[in-house]
Design a protein around this motif. Structure first.
Motif, PDB file in Angstrom:
ATOM      1  N   ILE A 145       0.852  -1.187   0.000  1.00 56.91           N
ATOM      2  CA  ILE A 145       0.000   0.000   0.000  1.00 56.91           C
ATOM      3  C   ILE A 145       0.890   1.240   0.000  1.00 56.91           C
ATOM      4  N   GLU A 146       0.607   2.171  -0.880  1.00 57.66           N
ATOM      5  CA  GLU A 146       1.364   3.427  -0.892  1.00 57.66           C
ATOM      6  C   GLU A 146       0.923   4.284   0.293  1.00 57.66           C
ATOM      7  N   THR A 147       1.893   4.782   1.028  1.00 58.22           N
ATOM      8  CA  THR A 147       1.611   5.592   2.202  1.00 58.22           C
ATOM      9  C   THR A 147       2.643   6.709   2.263  1.00 58.22           C
ATOM     10  N   SER A 148       2.719   7.384   3.392  1.00 58.05           N
ATOM     11  CA  SER A 148       3.747   8.401   3.640  1.00 58.05           C
ATOM     12  C   SER A 148       4.522   7.986   4.880  1.00 58.05           C
ATOM     13  N   PHE A 149       5.704   8.568   5.059  1.00 57.21           N
ATOM     14  CA  PHE A 149       6.466   8.284   6.269  1.00 57.21           C
ATOM     15  C   PHE A 149       5.652   8.677   7.507  1.00 57.21           C
ATOM     16  N   GLN A 150       4.978   9.807   7.442  1.00 58.92           N
ATOM     17  CA  GLN A 150       4.184  10.267   8.587  1.00 58.92           C
ATOM     18  C   GLN A 150       3.081   9.279   8.927  1.00 58.92           C
ATOM     19  N   GLU A 151       2.327   8.854   7.934  1.00 59.67           N
ATOM     20  CA  GLU A 151       1.216   7.939   8.196  1.00 59.67           C
ATOM     21  C   GLU A 151       1.725   6.604   8.725  1.00 59.67           C
ATOM     22  N   GLU A 152       2.797   6.084   8.134  1.00 66.03           N
ATOM     23  CA  GLU A 152       3.338   4.801   8.594  1.00 66.03           C
ATOM     24  C   GLU A 152       3.775   4.876  10.041  1.00 66.03           C
ATOM     25  N   VAL A 153       4.519   5.924  10.393  1.00 65.74           N
ATOM     26  CA  VAL A 153       5.041   6.046  11.752  1.00 65.74           C
ATOM     27  C   VAL A 153       3.917   6.224  12.759  1.00 65.74           C
ATOM     28  N   GLU A 154       3.033   7.143  12.504  1.00 66.28           N
ATOM     29  CA  GLU A 154       2.009   7.478  13.490  1.00 66.28           C
ATOM     30  C   GLU A 154       1.022   6.334  13.689  1.00 66.28           C
ATOM     31  N   THR A 155       0.627   5.657  12.617  1.00 65.88           N
ATOM     32  CA  THR A 155      -0.293   4.538  12.776  1.00 65.88           C
ATOM     33  C   THR A 155       0.406   3.329  13.406  1.00 65.88           C
ATOM     34  N   ASP A 156       1.664   3.121  13.057  1.00 66.61           N
ATOM     35  CA  ASP A 156       2.417   1.994  13.613  1.00 66.61           C
ATOM     36  C   ASP A 156       2.588   2.147  15.122  1.00 66.61           C
ATOM     37  N   LEU A 157       3.029   3.314  15.570  1.00 66.31           N
ATOM     38  CA  LEU A 157       3.213   3.544  17.000  1.00 66.31           C
ATOM     39  C   LEU A 157       1.883   3.460  17.746  1.00 66.31           C
ATOM     40  N   PHE A 158       0.842   4.032  17.151  1.00 65.14           N
ATOM     41  CA  PHE A 158      -0.474   4.006  17.794  1.00 65.14           C
ATOM     42  C   PHE A 158      -0.964   2.570  17.956  1.00 65.14           C
ATOM     43  N   GLY A 159      -0.865   1.771  16.899  1.00 67.22           N
ATOM     44  CA  GLY A 159      -1.320   0.396  16.971  1.00 67.22           C
ATOM     45  C   GLY A 159      -0.562  -0.407  18.013  1.00 67.22           C
ATOM     46  N   GLU A 160       0.763  -0.211  18.052  1.00 69.17           N
ATOM     47  CA  GLU A 160       1.579  -0.922  19.047  1.00 69.17           C
ATOM     48  C   GLU A 160       1.169  -0.558  20.469  1.00 69.17           C
ATOM     49  N   GLN A 161       0.996   0.722  20.707  1.00 66.80           N
ATOM     50  CA  GLN A 161       0.765   1.182  22.076  1.00 66.80           C
ATOM     51  C   GLN A 161      -0.634   0.875  22.577  1.00 66.80           C
ATOM     52  N   THR A 162      -1.634   1.070  21.738  1.00 71.01           N
ATOM     53  CA  THR A 162      -3.014   0.963  22.212  1.00 71.01           C
ATOM     54  C   THR A 162      -3.612  -0.428  22.072  1.00 71.01           C
ATOM     55  N   VAL A 163      -3.126  -1.205  21.105  1.00 67.72           N
ATOM     56  CA  VAL A 163      -3.745  -2.499  20.846  1.00 67.72           C
ATOM     57  C   VAL A 163      -2.726  -3.643  20.891  1.00 67.72           C
ATOM     58  N   LEU A 164      -1.792  -3.656  19.965  1.00 69.92           N
ATOM     59  CA  LEU A 164      -1.010  -4.853  19.689  1.00 69.92           C
ATOM     60  C   LEU A 164      -0.043  -5.253  20.791  1.00 69.92           C
ATOM     61  N   VAL A 165       0.579  -4.287  21.434  1.00 71.29           N
ATOM     62  CA  VAL A 165       1.565  -4.592  22.472  1.00 71.29           C
ATOM     63  C   VAL A 165       1.085  -4.095  23.836  1.00 71.29           C
ATOM     64  N   GLY A 166       0.853  -2.797  23.924  1.00 70.73           N
ATOM     65  CA  GLY A 166       0.452  -2.226  25.202  1.00 70.73           C
ATOM     66  C   GLY A 166      -0.938  -2.612  25.638  1.00 70.73           C
ATOM     67  N   GLY A 167      -1.928  -2.363  24.802  1.00 70.62           N
ATOM     68  CA  GLY A 167      -3.310  -2.596  25.175  1.00 70.62           C
ATOM     69  C   GLY A 167      -3.605  -4.047  25.486  1.00 70.62           C
ATOM     70  N   ILE A 168      -3.177  -4.944  24.593  1.00 70.96           N
ATOM     71  CA  ILE A 168      -3.530  -6.350  24.786  1.00 70.96           C
ATOM     72  C   ILE A 168      -2.815  -6.938  25.998  1.00 70.96           C
ATOM     73  N   SER A 169      -1.560  -6.523  26.238  1.00 67.28           N
ATOM     74  CA  SER A 169      -0.818  -7.041  27.398  1.00 67.28           C
ATOM     75  C   SER A 169      -1.494  -6.642  28.699  1.00 67.28           C
ATOM     76  N   GLU A 170      -1.894  -5.376  28.791  1.00 63.45           N
ATOM     77  CA  GLU A 170      -2.539  -4.912  30.020  1.00 63.45           C
ATOM     78  C   GLU A 170      -3.924  -5.530  30.195  1.00 63.45           C
ATOM     79  N   LEU A 171      -4.639  -5.743  29.093  1.00 64.28           N
ATOM     80  CA  LEU A 171      -5.954  -6.369  29.171  1.00 64.28           C
ATOM     81  C   LEU A 171      -5.843  -7.809  29.690  1.00 64.28           C
ATOM     82  N   ILE A 172      -4.868  -8.539  29.172  1.00 64.74           N
ATOM     83  CA  ILE A 172      -4.655  -9.922  29.625  1.00 64.74           C
ATOM     84  C   ILE A 172      -4.352  -9.949  31.113  1.00 64.74           C
ATOM     85  N   LYS A 173      -3.399  -9.115  31.539  1.00 62.25           N
ATOM     86  CA  LYS A 173      -2.995  -9.126  32.948  1.00 62.25           C
ATOM     87  C   LYS A 173      -4.124  -8.659  33.864  1.00 62.25           C
ATOM     88  N   ALA A 174      -4.895  -7.677  33.401  1.00 65.49           N
ATOM     89  CA  ALA A 174      -6.002  -7.183  34.224  1.00 65.49           C
ATOM     90  C   ALA A 174      -7.061  -8.269  34.422  1.00 65.49           C
TER      91      ALA A 174
END
Length: 329
Positions: free
Chosen positions: A180-209
């Protein structure tokens, strides 16, 4: 609609007579380097002399050079070392060896977007970002398949930067599935957001909670582990193959009704507002500054959190269950 490029849209001729210097031979480095070589590209490796990655690259048949020498020899300098060391390595070892006609490549746009790396205006700057870990990138390529990815151009001095980026994506096997054609800005901001809120941060805290809630009410840790972590893989596999609604059709009516009615009580408006604030921290550079500062200090907070994570009961219980269930790490 997104612009998606596939094999027929990319041409390896864009890489003809070019030497690709892959900087780093770790998770993505080894996979992308091998795939590009198998696609007929001239690939060399830039890496600190004598470490495990240097030795592995030599064992795999690559010509390996210290990073400044690889940068001199490469027409395309493809940065696949960790985000937190890229700027230092670039400024000290690569920038003095950047020529006007060189292309600087990335698989994550963090350092370009946040201006930790500022390439010469005369250079092309591109990104190919596989949406999978390196081992998967390699294994699917060997199976005559591939993983999807993203492609972007930050600087196009030559007028041919996208052709080169698509050629690299094809060589790695990404266009077999599509990029998919994107921009550096879109790739970075969506990647960090996904990691923090869902894929790494969010899911880990949900499991432990969930696990902690059951333990505090007297339920067995082993049963709590199965319900809050072990079965998660089954649900994720269903979502991956069939989407969220496909997963809902696959689970019991009881599970579906409970999930649809109670899930919004966990991810409520407060949680959504917190997500927006986290996205703002990513957009305005607050997180990037925090992460850069953390690394400048030797990552003390990260190291502390790693040690605390190892001591959590869910890790002890999980290790025991995985051993007797025959689930490998």
């Amino acid at each position: 609609m997104a612009t998606i490029y596939r094999d027929e849209d990319a041409d390896l001729d864009a890489l003809e007579d070019k030497t690709i210097a892959v900087i780093g031979y770790g998770n993505q480095g080894h996979a992308q380097a091998k795939n590009m070589r198998d696609s007929g590209c001239n690939v060399i490796i830039g890496n600190p002399r004598g470490d495990e990655f240097w030795k592995k690259a030599e064992e795999d048949g690559f010509d390996v050079y210290e990073i400044p020498e690889a940068a001199k020899r490469g027409d395309i300098i493809h940065m696949l070392i960790p985000d937190e060391v890229q700027a230092k390595v670039y400024n000290q070892q690569i920038a003095p060896n950047m020529g006007e006609e060189k292309t600087l490549g990335f698989s994550h746009g963090f350092n370009i977007h946040y201006k930790e790396i500022v390439p010469p205006r005369e250079s092309d700057v591109v990104m190919i970002a596989p949406k999978a870990p390196g081992p998967t990138v390699r294994e699917t390529y060997k199976q005559d398949s591939g993983v999807p990815g993203l492609v972007a151009v930050s600087q196009d001095n030559s007028g041919e930067a996208m052709d080169v980026a698509l050629g690299m994506a094809k060589a790695v096997g990404l266009t077999r599935q599509g990029v998919i054609e994107t921009s550096f800005q879109e790739e970075v901001e969506t990647d960090l957001f996904g990691e923090q809120t869902v894929l790494v941060g969010g899911i880990s805290e949900l499991i432990k909670a969930g696990f902690e809630t059951l333990i505090e009410e007297g339920y067995q840790p082993e049963v709590a582990y199965f319900e809050c972590q072990n079965e998660l893989k089954l649900i994720i596999d269903l979502i991956h193959k069939q989407g969220i609604e496909g997963m809902m059709r696959a689970v019991s009516n009881t599970a579906e009704y409970g999930g649809r009615t109670r899930g919004p009580r966990i991810i409520d408006e407060d949680a959504r507002e917190e997500m927006k604030e986290m996205l703002e921290d990513i957009q305005d550079g607050t997180f990037a500054k925090e992460w850069t500062s953390e690394n400048d200090k030797g990552a003390p907070n990260l190291k502390k959190m790693r040690e605390e994570g190892k001591e959590h009961l869910i890790e002890e219980v999980g290790k025991e269950i995985r051993e007797w269930a025959g689930i490998s790490d």
